[in-house]
Design a protein around this motif. Structure first.
Motif, mmCIF file in Angstrom:
data_model
loop_
_atom_site.group_PDB
_atom_site.id
_atom_site.type_symbol
_atom_site.label_atom_id
_atom_site.label_comp_id
_atom_site.label_asym_id
_atom_site.label_seq_id
_atom_site.Cartn_x
_atom_site.Cartn_y
_atom_site.Cartn_z
ATOM 1 N N UNK A 148 1.069 -1.047 0.094
ATOM 2 C CA UNK A 148 0.069 -0.005 -0.018
ATOM 3 C C UNK A 148 0.814 1.076 -0.139
ATOM 4 N N UNK A 149 0.842 2.126 -1.151
ATOM 5 C CA UNK A 149 1.666 3.427 -0.882
ATOM 6 C C UNK A 149 0.746 4.499 -1.104
ATOM 7 N N UNK A 150 1.409 5.580 -1.121
ATOM 8 C CA UNK A 150 0.917 6.960 -0.788
ATOM 9 C C UNK A 150 0.085 7.295 -2.033
ATOM 10 N N UNK A 151 0.287 7.007 -3.186
ATOM 11 C CA UNK A 151 -0.395 7.303 -4.243
ATOM 12 C C UNK A 151 -1.559 7.051 -4.903
ATOM 13 N N UNK A 166 5.246 -7.915 7.254
ATOM 14 C CA UNK A 166 4.886 -6.625 6.748
ATOM 15 C C UNK A 166 4.917 -5.562 7.831
ATOM 16 N N UNK A 167 5.273 -4.338 7.169
ATOM 17 C CA UNK A 167 5.276 -3.384 8.242
ATOM 18 C C UNK A 167 4.424 -2.200 7.836
ATOM 19 N N UNK A 168 3.718 -1.801 8.761
ATOM 20 C CA UNK A 168 2.807 -0.607 8.484
ATOM 21 C C UNK A 168 3.638 0.568 9.060
ATOM 22 N N UNK A 169 3.447 1.695 7.940
ATOM 23 C CA UNK A 169 4.138 2.801 8.382
ATOM 24 C C UNK A 169 3.686 4.152 8.041
ATOM 25 N N UNK A 170 4.018 5.276 8.730
ATOM 26 C CA UNK A 170 3.647 6.574 8.450
ATOM 27 C C UNK A 170 3.991 6.874 7.208
ATOM 28 N N UNK A 171 3.799 8.081 6.518
ATOM 29 C CA UNK A 171 4.314 8.581 5.244
ATOM 30 C C UNK A 171 5.606 8.891 5.364
ATOM 31 N N UNK A 172 6.293 9.304 6.620
ATOM 32 C CA UNK A 172 7.685 9.486 6.771
ATOM 33 C C UNK A 172 8.317 8.247 7.004
ATOM 34 N N UNK A 173 8.043 7.160 6.968
ATOM 35 C CA UNK A 173 8.729 5.842 6.880
ATOM 36 C C UNK A 173 8.674 5.044 8.229
ATOM 37 N N UNK A 174 8.433 6.087 8.993
ATOM 38 C CA UNK A 174 8.448 5.275 10.628
ATOM 39 C C UNK A 174 7.436 4.314 10.756
ATOM 40 N N UNK A 175 8.018 3.175 11.417
ATOM 41 C CA UNK A 175 7.303 1.880 11.454
ATOM 42 C C UNK A 175 6.151 2.089 12.682
ATOM 43 N N UNK A 176 4.804 1.959 12.491
ATOM 44 C CA UNK A 176 3.900 2.028 13.555
ATOM 45 C C UNK A 176 3.467 0.578 14.001
ATOM 46 N N UNK A 177 3.641 -0.344 12.940
ATOM 47 C CA UNK A 177 3.125 -1.711 13.484
ATOM 48 C C UNK A 177 3.694 -2.756 12.710
ATOM 49 N N UNK A 178 4.415 -3.891 13.149
ATOM 50 C CA UNK A 178 4.853 -5.069 12.694
ATOM 51 C C UNK A 178 3.821 -6.071 12.612
ATOM 52 N N UNK A 179 3.570 -6.733 11.308
ATOM 53 C CA UNK A 179 2.642 -7.567 11.363
ATOM 54 C C UNK A 179 3.388 -9.027 10.776
#
Length: 100
Positions: free
Chosen positions: A37-40, A54-67
């Motif tokens: 899932x990308x920002x575009x 899979x890593x869920x991240x903020x737009x700045x690339x900071x990982x918010x959750x690891x799945x």
């Protein structure tokens, strides 16, 4: 079926519905470091993780959750249209995902 049963989004579904969901899933493979899932492009389906990380991240690339296996993500886009994704999703390893 464990992927669907482990998903909180479908926790109260009848057994028959979870079987129908399973037959509707599409298998997809991603290599490591691929954007799922990308920002575009707004996501139009949710994902179940069969194998991989899979890593869920903020737009700045900071990982918010690891799945990992039996986790799911992007359930929200099934109930509302996402004009913009609320997070990015990137594989941290080779992954086998199933999408609905």
């Amino acid at each position: 079926q464990p992927m669907v049963e482990a998903c909180d989004f479908f926790a109260d579904c009848e057994v028959g519905l979870s079987k129908k969901i399973m037959t509707s899933l599409e298998q997809v493979f991603f290599g490591a470091q691929c954007m799922v899932i990308n920002k575009h492009v707004p996501s139009n389906g949710m994902y179940f993780i069969k194998k991989g990380l899979v890593h869920l991240m903020k737009e700045d690339g900071n990982v918010i959750r690891k799945l990992d296996a039996n986790d799911s993500f992007a359930e929200g886009c099934l109930v509302e249209y996402w004009e913009k994704n609320p997070f990015l999703a990137q594989t941290a390893s080779e992954c086998e995902l199933w999408t609905l």
